[in-house]
Design a protein around this motif. Structure first.
Motif, PDB file in Angstrom:
ATOM      1  N   THR A 125       0.904  -1.204   0.112  1.00 22.57           N
ATOM      2  CA  THR A 125      -0.084  -0.039  -0.132  1.00 22.57           C
ATOM      3  C   THR A 125       0.984   1.235   0.060  1.00 22.57           C
ATOM      4  OG1 THR A 125      -0.127   0.142   2.541  1.00 22.57           O
ATOM      5  CG2 THR A 125      -1.796  -0.895   1.267  1.00 22.57           C
ATOM      6  N   PRO A 126       0.598   2.194  -0.799  1.00 21.59           N
ATOM      7  CA  PRO A 126       1.316   3.399  -0.627  1.00 21.59           C
ATOM      8  C   PRO A 126       0.940   4.122   0.777  1.00 21.59           C
ATOM      9  CG  PRO A 126      -0.853   3.914  -1.739  1.00 21.59           C
ATOM     10  CD  PRO A 126      -0.826   2.465  -1.583  1.00 21.59           C
ATOM     11  N   LEU A 127       2.465   4.795   0.893  1.00 22.58           N
ATOM     12  CA  LEU A 127       2.435   5.661   2.055  1.00 22.58           C
ATOM     13  C   LEU A 127       1.491   7.037   2.127  1.00 22.58           C
ATOM     14  CD1 LEU A 127       6.105   5.385   2.853  1.00 22.58           C
ATOM     15  CD2 LEU A 127       4.235   4.156   4.131  1.00 22.58           C
ATOM     16  N   LYS A 128       0.995   7.486   3.218  1.00 23.84           N
ATOM     17  CA  LYS A 128       0.444   8.545   2.970  1.00 23.84           C
ATOM     18  C   LYS A 128       1.247   9.941   2.676  1.00 23.84           C
ATOM     19  CE  LYS A 128      -3.647   7.009   4.722  1.00 23.84           C
ATOM     20  NZ  LYS A 128      -3.762   5.963   4.220  1.00 23.84           N
ATOM     21  N   ARG A 129       2.329  10.074   3.380  1.00 26.20           N
ATOM     22  CA  ARG A 129       3.526  10.852   3.103  1.00 26.20           C
ATOM     23  C   ARG A 129       4.621  10.244   2.746  1.00 26.20           C
ATOM     24  NH1 ARG A 129       3.367  14.708   7.913  1.00 26.20           N
ATOM     25  NH2 ARG A 129       2.859  12.557   8.856  1.00 26.20           N
ATOM     26  N   PRO A 130       4.970  10.097   1.849  1.00 25.00           N
ATOM     27  CA  PRO A 130       6.300   9.310   1.535  1.00 25.00           C
ATOM     28  C   PRO A 130       7.637   9.869   2.190  1.00 25.00           C
ATOM     29  CG  PRO A 130       5.528   9.715  -0.683  1.00 25.00           C
ATOM     30  CD  PRO A 130       4.727  10.292   0.261  1.00 25.00           C
TER      31      PRO A 130
END
Length: 116
Positions: A96-101
């Motif tokens: 899953t993608p991070l909210k704030r990379p």
């Protein structure tokens, strides 16, 4: 770049390609469905047969919803009491993608865990 970083980066790249291709397929589906239906629900093209079909979902009565709830709760109870047994275990990974990379760092687990 170590071996772990290479295959993780490749996995991410492939997942992004798959997501892009699935999004493109979704944009093509309406026109394809219309065309297949237009020619009689069956279209042969490029070594494939496309068939127009219908998928239905149903709304059930409160009685059925109650039975589904009862079944779900009974299953949970059997798991908790040790009556149910594991039929099969399948290990898998989710991505899953991070909210704030954060700044990209190689081989840094999101949580402490076993090394890759």
């Amino acid at each position: 770049m170590n071996e772990h970083t290479q295959y993780i980066k490749r996995y991410i790249a492939i997942r992004k390609q798959i997501a892009a291709l699935e999004a493109e397929i979704e944009t093509l589906k309406p026109a394809l469905v219309a065309r297949v239906h237009e020619v009689g629900d069956r279209l042969q093209f490029g070594g494939y047969v496309f068939r127009s079909q219908v998928s239905r979902t149903w709304n059930y009565s409160d009685a059925v919803a109650g039975l589904q709830t009862q079944l779900r709760d009974t299953k949970r109870n059997e798991i908790e009491q040790g009556v149910a047994t594991v039929k099969k275990e399948t290990p898998f990974v989710t991505m899953t993608p991070l909210k704030r990379p954060p700044a990209e760092k190689a081989d840094v687990p999101a949580k402490p865990g076993p090394p890759l």
